[in-house]
Design a protein around this motif. Structure first.
Motif, PDB file in Angstrom:
ATOM      1  N   VAL A  26      34.473  43.157  38.146  1.00  0.00           N
ATOM      2  CA  VAL A  26      35.088  44.236  37.373  1.00  0.00           C
ATOM      3  C   VAL A  26      34.493  45.570  37.822  1.00  0.00           C
ATOM      4  O   VAL A  26      33.288  45.682  38.060  1.00  0.00           O
ATOM      5  CB  VAL A  26      34.852  44.011  35.866  1.00  0.00           C
ATOM      6  N   ALA A  78      36.770  36.743  36.234  1.00  0.00           N
ATOM      7  CA  ALA A  78      36.529  38.188  36.209  1.00  0.00           C
ATOM      8  C   ALA A  78      35.177  38.394  35.548  1.00  0.00           C
ATOM      9  O   ALA A  78      34.981  38.004  34.390  1.00  0.00           O
ATOM     10  CB  ALA A  78      37.628  38.905  35.423  1.00  0.00           C
ATOM     11  N   VAL A 134      36.190  37.776  40.892  1.00  0.00           N
ATOM     12  CA  VAL A 134      36.500  39.200  40.937  1.00  0.00           C
ATOM     13  C   VAL A 134      35.426  39.970  40.188  1.00  0.00           C
ATOM     14  O   VAL A 134      35.078  39.609  39.053  1.00  0.00           O
ATOM     15  CB  VAL A 134      37.882  39.486  40.305  1.00  0.00           C
ATOM     16  N   PHE A 149      38.420  44.264  32.730  1.00  0.00           N
ATOM     17  CA  PHE A 149      38.681  42.855  32.431  1.00  0.00           C
ATOM     18  C   PHE A 149      40.172  42.646  32.153  1.00  0.00           C
ATOM     19  O   PHE A 149      40.782  41.684  32.626  1.00  0.00           O
ATOM     20  CB  PHE A 149      37.860  42.397  31.230  1.00  0.00           C
ATOM     21  N   ALA A 165      42.215  42.829  35.403  1.00  0.00           N
ATOM     22  CA  ALA A 165      42.019  41.613  36.199  1.00  0.00           C
ATOM     23  C   ALA A 165      42.779  40.441  35.590  1.00  0.00           C
ATOM     24  O   ALA A 165      43.403  39.636  36.304  1.00  0.00           O
ATOM     25  CB  ALA A 165      40.533  41.287  36.312  1.00  0.00           C
TER      26      ALA A 165
END
Length: 581
Positions: free
Chosen positions: A382, A366, A380, A390, A393
């Protein structure tokens, strides 16, 4: 230089107040006062310098005036025709100061800057140079006409390069602030590849990559527009295209980054990609910022090849490398990388992930945003506006059967709490924090509100790092540093045995005259031992942790930097600048 009145094309005065040079000419009977006042009045009306107005009258030639100034002010006289253009230091003085005050940097040595001027009585110019360059200034007198030609040629360089690049079909004067049509914004394939602005932008990006830059800065100001590259941690000006190009260039960057080109009031973030042949593509992260005179744009170069260079290339000493490898190969726990912005934390983390990126391992990251794209890793971005923080995720990752989790940065207690719980429940967690060194990272977590027993039971290693400029291997020269200075820097007396010598930067074409080429990492790798865990559980201070780490053989950042000095990788001055003591 004993005058108190200064000459500057911007200053307007009463005709009775003579500039420093005009006053000196009157005092030495070179000019009648009435004549000097008349010339100064003309200079004020035409917004030119007193010297330009004086030479226009034909009462003195540029050579005669330069010789008289040299004798009167007891300054050396130089013929600019004998100056090698390649030897003029670039970036020593702001180009706007050069153009406004008609000055030219000649030599830059340490804290001393030799500057050519036709008017040594212009104290305002001298003060501005001192303030901007943070150097002591020594003046050399030159002929005004030759100096003006030199400056005109140097200030036209960027425009000339741009004109040569784009060809005759590009009229610099015809640029306006018109936006590109919305349909063109989406239909990138329809863009004209050889459009002048497109080719100029491509050239800047390619030049930045070839010069090993990490960032490009496109900066609009009231009367000029400049482009700077951050190379080896330092910003260097590379071009001053015409001010009129700023809106076109900003629009082009926003189009290919898929940003809203009609929105100029708020910051925006985007990405773009440049392909090099069939097998290499480099991503760029784009950030726009509205300023007084247009949008400043910063482009970060995200070269994924950096993450594949391996842990051996990062610069760890053998003991530090062994500690790091032992920690990241454990089945669970938390490894933290700490340091200021631009210290290479992301590259270090991805170097660790590349070692662990195997078909049988599930890795999720993340980030804000994901800077380096790596096949085989689930990345990923954010997005706080959309509710993807965060913490959100991380919660999702824990339902995705992860083996390794990487959190771009621990910013708050919620993220820290979930990360630590993940590390305690059979996952390896990597993340970063902004702290000065490894011991203060633990106290920072405690200050955020993380219970000390959670920190002690989850964190297994902290590595603090800095990036120091690497000495150019072709021009570095031995540096005669007194033993007292070496001892003060942190060397032990037993190390000053003559078996090694420090080096300092030289100058050559390979490093563009800076003496440095590339950067080298300086690391403090601190495993969390049982003794350090006890200090954490008893709420010990960062100093207590640092003392225990020293007893266990953990080097400070300064000590690791001094090893790089002994190896000749960097200079002592660079290590002192990037490390704390």
């Amino acid at each position: 230089m004993s005058t108190v009145i200064q000459t500057s094309p911007q200053n307007s005065r009463s005709p009775n107040l003579l500039s420093g040079l005009a006053h000196a000419l009157v005092q030495s009977d070179q000019l009648a006062r009435a004549t000097a006042e008349q010339i100064q009045r003309r200079a004020t009306e035409s917004r030119s310098s007193f010297i330009a107005a004086l030479l226009a009258t034909g009462s003195m030639t540029a050579a005669e005036l330069a010789h008289w100034i040299s004798r009167t002010f007891a300054l050396p006289l130089m013929d600019l025709d004998a100056l090698d253009p390649e030897r003029v230091p670039s970036g020593a003085i702001d180009p706007q100061i050069i153009k406004t005050y008609k000055v030219l940097p000649l030599i830059k040595r340490g804290n001393k800057l030799v500057v050519a001027t036709a008017d040594p009585a212009d104290h305002e110019a001298e003060d501005k140079i001192k303030f901007q360059s943070q150097s002591s200034v020594e003046l050399v007198v030159v002929e005004y006409d030759k100096l003006a030609r030199w400056i005109d040629q140097s200030t036209q360089t960027a425009s000339t390069q741009l004109s040569a690049l784009v060809g005759d079909e590009f009229d610099l004067a015809d640029l306006d602030d018109g936006s590109i049509e919305a349909s063109a914004e989406r239909d990138l394939g329809a863009e004209v590849d050889d459009a002048p602005v497109v080719r100029f932008l491509q050239k800047m990006l390619v030049d930045a990559i070839n010069m090993r830059a990490s960032d490009l800065h496109f900066e609009p100001f009231e009367t000029f527009y400049r482009i700077r590259f951050r190379i080896d941690g330092e910003l260097r000006e590379v071009a001053q295209p015409p001010v009129a190009i700023k809106e076109k260039l900003a629009s082009r960057i926003k189009v290919i980054s898929r940003l809203d080109i009609a929105e100029r009031r708020v910051p925006q973030d985007g990405r773009m990609k440049l392909r090099f042949g069939a097998d290499r593509a480099i991503d760029f992260r784009v950030s726009t910022l509205p300023t007084l005179y247009g949008e400043k744009i910063v482009i970060r170069i995200l070269d994924s090849s950096l993450a594949k260079m391996g842990i051996d290339m990062l610069g760890y000493e053998p003991e530090e490398k062994e500690r790091v490898l032992r920690a990241i190969k454990r089945p669970y726990g938390m490894v933290l990388v700490t340091g200021p912005t631009g210290s290479g934390k992301t590259v270090s983390l991805y170097s660790f992930l590349n070692l662990l990126n195997q078909p049988g391992v599930n890795i999720s990251t993340a980030e804000d945003p994901a800077e380096i794209n790596v096949p085989g890793i689930n990345q990923v971005n954010v997005n706080d506006k959309a509710g993807l923080s965060f913490a959100t995720a991380l919660r999702a990752f824990l339902r995705q059967d992860p083996d390794i989790i990487m959190v771009g940065e621990i910013r708050d207690l919620e993220t820290a709490d979930i990360s630590i719980k993940a590390a305690q429940t059979g996952h390896m967690v990597f993340s970063t924090l902004h702290t000065n060194d490894a011991p203060t990272t633990l106290t920072r977590l405690m200050n955020m509100g993380v219970p000390s027993f959670n920190i002690a039971s989850s964190v297994i290693l902290i590595t603090a790092q800095r990036l120091a400029r690497k000495l150019c291997g072709q021009c570095k020269v031995p540096n005669d540093i007194p033993p007292s200075a070496l001892l003060e820097a942190g060397f032990a007396e037993s190390e000053l045995d003559g078996s090694w010598k420090p080096y300092r930067p030289g100058k050559c074409s390979a490093c563009n005259g800076t003496g440095y080429k590339g950067r080298v990492g300086i690391y403090q790798a601190m495993p969390i031992s049982e003794e350090i865990q006890r200090i954490i559980l008893t709420h010990g201070t960062a100093m207590d942790i640092a003392d225990q780490a020293k007893r266990e053989g953990v080097r400070t950042l300064r000590e690791s930097g001094l090893i790089k000095v002994k190896l000749g990788a960097t200079s002592l001055e660079e290590v002192l600048a990037v490390t704390n003591q």
